[in-house]
Design a protein around this motif. Structure first.
Motif, PDB file in Angstrom:
ATOM      1  N   HIS A 261      38.051  50.286  37.289  1.00 49.35           N
ATOM      2  CA  HIS A 261      37.635  50.538  38.680  1.00 49.35           C
ATOM      3  C   HIS A 261      36.238  51.125  38.865  1.00 49.35           C
ATOM      4  CE1 HIS A 261      41.640  49.284  39.436  1.00 49.35           C
ATOM      5  NE2 HIS A 261      42.230  50.444  39.355  1.00 49.35           N
TER       6      HIS A 261
ATOM      7  N   MET B  33      53.152  47.500  35.892  1.00 50.16           N
ATOM      8  CA  MET B  33      52.087  47.776  36.853  1.00 50.16           C
ATOM      9  C   MET B  33      52.636  48.224  38.195  1.00 50.16           C
ATOM     10  SD  MET B  33      49.242  44.825  36.365  1.00 50.16           S
ATOM     11  CE  MET B  33      48.552  44.436  34.773  1.00 50.16           C
ATOM     12  N   GLY B  34      53.894  48.647  38.197  1.00 48.60           N
ATOM     13  CA  GLY B  34      54.486  49.139  39.442  1.00 48.60           C
ATOM     14  C   GLY B  34      54.157  50.607  39.633  1.00 48.60           C
TER      15      GLY B  34
ATOM     16  N   SER C  17      42.996  50.160  33.906  1.00 45.62           N
ATOM     17  CA  SER C  17      42.529  50.224  35.297  1.00 45.62           C
ATOM     18  C   SER C  17      41.184  50.933  35.284  1.00 45.62           C
ATOM     19  CB  SER C  17      43.536  50.986  36.156  1.00 45.62           C
ATOM     20  OG  SER C  17      44.756  50.290  36.165  1.00 45.62           O
TER      21      SER C  17
ATOM     22  N   LEU D 242      40.836  44.910  47.054  1.00 49.07           N
ATOM     23  CA  LEU D 242      41.544  46.155  47.384  1.00 49.07           C
ATOM     24  C   LEU D 242      42.586  45.918  48.476  1.00 49.07           C
ATOM     25  CD1 LEU D 242      41.374  49.368  46.872  1.00 49.07           C
ATOM     26  CD2 LEU D 242      40.277  49.401  49.107  1.00 49.07           C
ATOM     27  N   ASN D 243      43.773  46.431  48.263  1.00 49.42           N
ATOM     28  CA  ASN D 243      44.781  46.441  49.319  1.00 49.42           C
ATOM     29  C   ASN D 243      44.576  47.699  50.129  1.00 49.42           C
ATOM     30  OD1 ASN D 243      46.701  44.175  48.983  1.00 49.42           O
ATOM     31  ND2 ASN D 243      46.829  45.029  46.927  1.00 49.42           N
TER      32      ASN D 243
ATOM     33  N   VAL E  63      45.264  50.875  52.103  1.00 44.63           N
ATOM     34  CA  VAL E  63      46.365  51.827  52.216  1.00 44.63           C
ATOM     35  C   VAL E  63      46.061  52.666  53.452  1.00 44.63           C
ATOM     36  CG1 VAL E  63      47.432  53.848  51.121  1.00 44.63           C
ATOM     37  CG2 VAL E  63      46.793  51.870  49.734  1.00 44.63           C
TER      38      VAL E  63
ATOM     39  N   GLY F 125      53.938  54.484  39.048  1.00 43.67           N
ATOM     40  CA  GLY F 125      53.938  55.375  37.888  1.00 43.67           C
ATOM     41  C   GLY F 125      52.894  55.030  36.855  1.00 43.67           C
ATOM     42  N   GLU F 126      52.679  55.970  35.946  1.00 41.17           N
ATOM     43  CA  GLU F 126      51.725  55.781  34.852  1.00 41.17           C
ATOM     44  C   GLU F 126      52.534  55.663  33.553  1.00 41.17           C
ATOM     45  OE1 GLU F 126      48.529  55.159  34.015  1.00 41.17           O
ATOM     46  OE2 GLU F 126      49.296  55.424  31.987  1.00 41.17           O
TER      47      GLU F 126
ATOM     48  N   GLU G  91      41.330  46.020  34.768  1.00 43.88           N
ATOM     49  CA  GLU G  91      41.582  45.819  36.200  1.00 43.88           C
ATOM     50  C   GLU G  91      40.433  46.480  36.960  1.00 43.88           C
ATOM     51  OE1 GLU G  91      44.951  44.492  36.916  1.00 43.88           O
ATOM     52  OE2 GLU G  91      44.748  44.304  34.752  1.00 43.88           O
TER      53      GLU G  91
ATOM     54  N   PHE H 134      42.906  55.338  45.893  1.00 47.41           N
ATOM     55  CA  PHE H 134      43.167  54.082  46.614  1.00 47.41           C
ATOM     56  C   PHE H 134      44.625  53.665  46.536  1.00 47.41           C
ATOM     57  CE2 PHE H 134      41.285  53.788  42.432  1.00 47.41           C
ATOM     58  CZ  PHE H 134      42.340  53.259  41.716  1.00 47.41           C
ATOM     59  N   CYS H 135      45.462  54.471  45.885  1.00 50.70           N
ATOM     60  CA  CYS H 135      46.802  54.015  45.522  1.00 50.70           C
ATOM     61  C   CYS H 135      47.898  54.705  46.328  1.00 50.70           C
ATOM     62  CB  CYS H 135      47.015  54.257  44.026  1.00 50.70           C
ATOM     63  SG  CYS H 135      48.618  53.698  43.446  1.00 50.70           S
TER      64      CYS H 135
ATOM     65  N   SER I 285      49.839  48.546  31.845  1.00 52.96           N
ATOM     66  CA  SER I 285      48.616  48.953  32.526  1.00 52.96           C
ATOM     67  C   SER I 285      48.516  50.470  32.601  1.00 52.96           C
ATOM     68  CB  SER I 285      48.620  48.360  33.940  1.00 52.96           C
ATOM     69  OG  SER I 285      47.451  48.730  34.631  1.00 52.96           O
ATOM     70  N   THR I 286      47.348  50.991  32.265  1.00 50.27           N
ATOM     71  CA  THR I 286      47.152  52.448  32.323  1.00 50.27           C
ATOM     72  C   THR I 286      45.868  52.799  33.075  1.00 50.27           C
ATOM     73  OG1 THR I 286      46.851  54.486  31.031  1.00 50.27           O
ATOM     74  CG2 THR I 286      46.006  52.463  30.047  1.00 50.27           C
ATOM     75  N   CYS I 287      45.897  53.971  33.722  1.00 54.06           N
ATOM     76  CA  CYS I 287      44.704  54.443  34.429  1.00 54.06           C
ATOM     77  C   CYS I 287      43.727  55.088  33.442  1.00 54.06           C
ATOM     78  CB  CYS I 287      45.095  55.432  35.516  1.00 54.06           C
ATOM     79  SG  CYS I 287      45.864  56.925  34.874  1.00 54.06           S
TER      80      CYS I 287
ATOM     81  N   CYS J 288      51.740  47.968  45.149  1.00 54.26           N
ATOM     82  CA  CYS J 288      51.399  49.341  44.802  1.00 54.26           C
ATOM     83  C   CYS J 288      52.085  50.424  45.623  1.00 54.26           C
ATOM     84  CB  CYS J 288      49.888  49.552  44.903  1.00 54.26           C
ATOM     85  SG  CYS J 288      48.952  48.193  44.264  1.00 54.26           S
TER      86      CYS J 288
HETATM   87  N1  SAH Z   1      49.390  53.648  36.504  1.00 53.67           N
HETATM   88  C1  SAH Z   1      49.061  52.376  35.950  1.00 53.67           C
HETATM   89  C2  SAH Z   1      49.911  51.214  36.461  1.00 53.67           C
HETATM   90  C3  SAH Z   1      50.222  51.133  37.943  1.00 53.67           C
HETATM   91  S1  SAH Z   1      48.997  50.596  39.107  1.00 53.67           S
HETATM   92  C4  SAH Z   1      47.598  52.073  36.151  1.00 53.67           C
HETATM   93  O1  SAH Z   1      46.920  52.832  36.817  1.00 53.67           O
HETATM   94  O2  SAH Z   1      47.116  51.098  35.587  1.00 53.67           O
HETATM   95  C5  SAH Z   1      48.728  48.888  38.879  1.00 53.67           C
HETATM   96  C6  SAH Z   1      47.319  48.483  39.265  1.00 53.67           C
HETATM   97  O3  SAH Z   1      47.136  48.415  40.695  1.00 53.67           O
HETATM   98  C7  SAH Z   1      46.273  49.449  38.757  1.00 53.67           C
HETATM   99  O4  SAH Z   1      45.186  48.736  38.245  1.00 53.67           O
HETATM  100  C8  SAH Z   1      45.896  50.179  40.020  1.00 53.67           C
HETATM  101  O5  SAH Z   1      44.651  50.806  39.894  1.00 53.67           O
HETATM  102  C9  SAH Z   1      45.932  49.076  41.047  1.00 53.67           C
HETATM  103  N2  SAH Z   1      45.974  49.520  42.438  1.00 53.67           N
HETATM  104  C10 SAH Z   1      46.550  50.627  42.945  1.00 53.67           C
HETATM  105  N3  SAH Z   1      46.347  50.702  44.286  1.00 53.67           N
HETATM  106  C11 SAH Z   1      45.638  49.613  44.613  1.00 53.67           C
HETATM  107  C12 SAH Z   1      45.119  49.128  45.863  1.00 53.67           C
HETATM  108  N4  SAH Z   1      45.297  49.774  46.992  1.00 53.67           N
HETATM  109  N5  SAH Z   1      44.442  47.954  45.840  1.00 53.67           N
HETATM  110  C13 SAH Z   1      44.257  47.282  44.673  1.00 53.67           C
HETATM  111  N6  SAH Z   1      44.713  47.693  43.494  1.00 53.67           N
HETATM  112  C14 SAH Z   1      45.397  48.847  43.447  1.00 53.67           C
END
Ligand code: SAH
Length: 343
Positions: A214, A154-155, A212, A287-288, A290, A157-158, A254, A116-117, A189-191, A329
């Motif tokens: 999800h 939370m920008g 994160s 959800l944003n 993409v 990258g991981e 998250e 989703f990112c 924030s980490t996945c 994101c």
């Molecule tokens: N890699 C790290 C930090 C960056 S993402 C992580 O995964 O946590 C920051 C947050 O935005 C994460 O929770 C990510 O899952 C979420 N995110 C990414 N794309 C998104 C989308 N399209 N809509 C909503 N949340 C999203």
């Protein structure tokens, strides 16, 4: 050439001492760097010869503004920074009532592959140095004139895939002679990079860990987050329990709400079951969308929140800021890359 802004005060001091400089020079140099000087010549309390020596051996990272977008809705500012090597990263400045918060990137791109990112679509280009992570806070503050009190990693990258540089950045940004931002004002924030979570737990920092999540079950999570094939949901949850036991800090989860994928009541019930025994805060993110992804925003956010609350959990829905400026994101970097490709 040495990236001097990635060095700690102790490292700079020791290095200058080797060159025959007194101990207090280290602090002078460190303080200038963390004020955002762009050249050694601006360090006016150092001798000309020392400045020349520094110039010969080191460089100072200075990102330039490649794009800047200001939201007409809420004042959110999004920066696309160009780095020394021409790569670009994003930083977002959000103005909340509890203070100005920057959302910063930890890598150029990302290799985690979440479906989703937008940040991960073109993969990872490279890690950011500690100085490049710090510069986002420093130069966002200088450019906007707004004092920054909170940081969220939370920008793009991981962060736990670039552990050492992120750890070094935390030391730098937290330093009393630098920006002096308290650990309690920082979220990471980490996945779900489990070894990184364990390492962080050992360090027992006062920062807020965000996971994160999800999806609470392995099957669903594996379809949207490839990282879960390396570290499965139960390992991740176990690492979270350990993290709480070691640090006593409440974990934030998250949860991006995706239509028909992770938004059923059963999923909410399973979340409650998995996080039982640790204080958790569930942050529901609408959800944003993409462009490249078929996933759609859920229409059950409020119902899902209620269901979580019925289990005694704290669940909030993230307020959307900067909706008019591609503020989420990796979308601005992605847009700039696409435009460059069609030129
Ligand atoms: N890699 C790290 C930090 C960056 S993402 C992580 O995964 O946590 C920051 C947050 O935005 C994460 O929770 C990510 O899952 C979420 N995110 C990414 N794309 C998104 C989308 N399209 N809509 C909503 N949340 C999203």
């Amino acid at each position: 050439m040495t990236d001097i802004k990635s060095m700690t005060l102790e490292e700079i001091t020791a290095w200058l001492k080797e060159m025959g400089e007194p101990a207090f020079r280290g602090k002078q140099v460190f303080t200038w760097l963390h004020k955002g000087v762009k050249s050694f010549d601006e360090m006016t309390n150092l001798s000309k010869s020392l400045r020349a020596k520094l110039e010969e051996n080191c460089y100072i990272t200075v990102p330039t503004v490649a794009r800047k977008q200001v939201s007409q809705l809420d004042g959110t500012i999004k920066y696309l920074w160009e780095l020394r090597d021409g790569n670009c990263i994003e930083t977002v400045l959000m103005q909340y009532h509890h203070g100005n918060t920057v959302c910063i990137s930890s890598q150029v791109g990302c290799r985690m592959g979440c479906k989703f990112c937008a940040s991960t679509i073109a993969g990872k280009v490279r890690d950011l140095s500690a100085s490049e992570i710090l510069d986002q806070v420093l130069f966002t503050q200088l450019d906007s004139g707004l004092p920054i009190s909170n940081i969220v990693l939370m920008g793009i990258g991981e962060p736990l895939d670039n552990y050492d540089n992120v750890r070094r950045f935390l030391t730098l940004v937290n330093h009393a002679d630098g920006l002096n931002i308290g650990m309690r004002h920082i979220s990471l924030s980490t996945c779900g990079v489990v070894p990184g979570i364990r390492r962080l737990a050992e360090e027992d920092l006062q920062l807020t860990l965000s996971i994160s999540l999800h999806a609470p079950d392995q099957e669903t999570r594996a379809t949207i987050m490839p990282v879960t094939r390396a570290y499965d949901v139960d390992m991740l949850i176990e690492a979270c329990h350990e993290y709480f036991e070691k640090t006593g800090r409440r974990i934030s989860f998250e949860y991006a709400m995706i239509d028909g994928v992770n938004d059923s009541d059963e999923k909410a019930d399973l979340i409650a079951k998995k996080v039982k025994g640790m204080p958790a805060h569930i942050n529901l993110i609408p959800l944003n969308e993409v462009e490249e992804s078929p996933l759609k925003p859920s229409r059950r956010v409020a119902a899902f929140q209620k269901r979580l609350e019925s289990h005694g959990l704290t669940a909030t829905v993230r307020r959307k800021l900067g909706g008019d400026i591609d503020a989420s994101c990796g979308q601005l970097r992605r847009k700039a890359m696409k435009e460059a490709a069609t030129k």
